[in-house]
Scaffold this motif. Structure first.
Motif, mmCIF file in Angstrom:
data_model
loop_
_atom_site.group_PDB
_atom_site.id
_atom_site.type_symbol
_atom_site.label_atom_id
_atom_site.label_comp_id
_atom_site.label_asym_id
_atom_site.label_seq_id
_atom_site.Cartn_x
_atom_site.Cartn_y
_atom_site.Cartn_z
ATOM 1 N N THR A 52 0.831 -1.202 0.000
ATOM 2 C CA THR A 52 0.000 0.000 0.000
ATOM 3 C C THR A 52 0.865 1.252 0.000
ATOM 4 O O THR A 52 0.582 2.229 -0.709
ATOM 5 C CB THR A 52 -0.932 0.010 1.223
ATOM 6 O OG1 THR A 52 -1.816 -1.104 1.157
ATOM 7 C CG2 THR A 52 -1.751 1.296 1.287
ATOM 8 N N SER A 53 1.925 1.235 0.804
ATOM 9 C CA SER A 53 2.843 2.380 0.863
ATOM 10 C C SER A 53 3.462 2.640 -0.500
ATOM 11 O O SER A 53 3.574 3.799 -0.936
ATOM 12 C CB SER A 53 3.936 2.120 1.903
ATOM 13 O OG SER A 53 3.398 1.944 3.201
ATOM 14 N N ILE A 54 3.878 1.586 -1.188
ATOM 15 C CA ILE A 54 4.461 1.731 -2.522
ATOM 16 C C ILE A 54 3.436 2.315 -3.493
ATOM 17 O O ILE A 54 3.749 3.213 -4.293
ATOM 18 C CB ILE A 54 4.989 0.380 -3.025
ATOM 19 C CG1 ILE A 54 6.178 -0.079 -2.163
ATOM 20 C CG2 ILE A 54 5.389 0.459 -4.500
ATOM 21 C CD1 ILE A 54 6.613 -1.509 -2.410
ATOM 22 N N ARG A 55 2.208 1.815 -3.417
ATOM 23 C CA ARG A 55 1.158 2.336 -4.299
ATOM 24 C C ARG A 55 0.948 3.830 -4.059
ATOM 25 O O ARG A 55 0.825 4.610 -5.018
ATOM 26 C CB ARG A 55 -0.150 1.584 -4.053
ATOM 27 C CG ARG A 55 -1.320 2.101 -4.899
ATOM 28 C CD ARG A 55 -2.583 1.322 -4.620
ATOM 29 N NE ARG A 55 -3.030 1.442 -3.241
ATOM 30 C CZ ARG A 55 -3.717 2.487 -2.764
ATOM 31 N NH1 ARG A 55 -4.022 3.516 -3.564
ATOM 32 N NH2 ARG A 55 -4.108 2.515 -1.505
ATOM 33 N N LEU A 56 0.926 4.238 -2.789
ATOM 34 C CA LEU A 56 0.708 5.641 -2.453
ATOM 35 C C LEU A 56 1.907 6.510 -2.831
ATOM 36 O O LEU A 56 1.772 7.718 -2.996
ATOM 37 C CB LEU A 56 0.393 5.786 -0.967
ATOM 38 C CG LEU A 56 -0.948 5.200 -0.523
ATOM 39 C CD1 LEU A 56 -1.079 5.198 0.994
ATOM 40 C CD2 LEU A 56 -2.117 5.978 -1.147
ATOM 41 N N ALA A 57 3.075 5.877 -2.954
ATOM 42 C CA ALA A 57 4.282 6.595 -3.360
ATOM 43 C C ALA A 57 4.447 6.529 -4.869
ATOM 44 O O ALA A 57 5.536 6.278 -5.391
ATOM 45 C CB ALA A 57 5.495 6.004 -2.661
#
Length: 235
Positions: free
Chosen positions: A134-139
């Protein structure tokens, strides 16, 4: 003291208002900014929200300030964090916030409450992996824009004085080993702040007034450790 009693102290004695709220607070979306201003999302628990310290002392806020002093134009972090949160609770709060995947920098520091509650490493591995994705997607879908910080060792604090510090340290190390492995497999930078939480804890100037969390001085040490990697991301 029984672990359940200690847990009540952590969540009730330290953060009573947080424990009485089951619905995650909505996160603030980044304010409109120029094309030259980077955005930052900080995800976590008490170590990210800065339990017992002013908001300006949060390590993420200090990181943003340090970056600006280095000439990097970056907004203060959008912060999704609360004392007592586990990986599953953080995931629920992120979903509730419904953030846009437009952040230039995302930091993730989570897991101490999984360890404290005695949750299995297998659960942490699964949920942490999901949070990291999720963090990667948001980044913007870029793993190079994400920083994972290790879990500090609360057993080294004054609050942990009467606990089995060796067991706590071993469990923290095991959780951190999982986080590091998952992060590295995803191509995400892993920053180990745990040694600082152990070596500096005897100096009470690094400890918050509650004897369990950390002062702004410790948060600054974490920010300084993360600074070179954050600068590299935003260069």
């Amino acid at each position: 003291m029984h672990r359940g009693i200690i847990f009540c102290f952590i969540l009730l004695g330290i953060a009573l208002s947080s424990c009485n709220k089951d619905t995650p607070e909505p996160a603030n979306q980044p304010a409109p900014s120029s094309d030259n201003t980077y955005s930052y999302l900080a995800l976590g628990d008490s170590y990210t929200i800065g339990e017992s310290v002013p908001a300006t002392d949060q390590w993420g806020m200090q990181l943003a300030d340090l970056l600006r002093k280095e000439g990097v134009e970056i907004s203060n972090p959008v912060t999704i964090a609360r004392t007592g949160w586990t990986t599953s609770q953080l995931a629920g709060a992120i979903a509730e916030a419904d953030l846009k995947p437009t952040f230039d920098l995302v930091s993730l520091l989570i897991g101490v409450n999984n360890q404290y509650r005695g949750q299995p490493l297998s659960t942490y591995r699964t949920e942490f992996t999901q949070l990291l994705n999720t963090s990667i997607r948001l980044a913007k879908g870029d793993p190079k824009r994400v920083l994972v910080l290790s879990i500090p060792d609360w057993g080294a604090t004054p609050f942990g004085r009467n606990q089995d510090r060796e067991q706590i340290a071993a469990e923290i190390d095991a959780f951190n080993a999982v986080a590091k492995e998952v992060a590295q497999k995803a191509g995400v930078e892993f920053i180990n702040i745990t040694p600082l939480s152990r070596t500096l804890a005897p100096d009470l100037s690094y400890i918050a007034s509650d004897g369990l969390h950390y002062s702004g001085k410790m948060h600054r040490e974490w920010a300084l450790l993360a600074l070179p990697k954050a600068k590299d991301i935003l260069k």
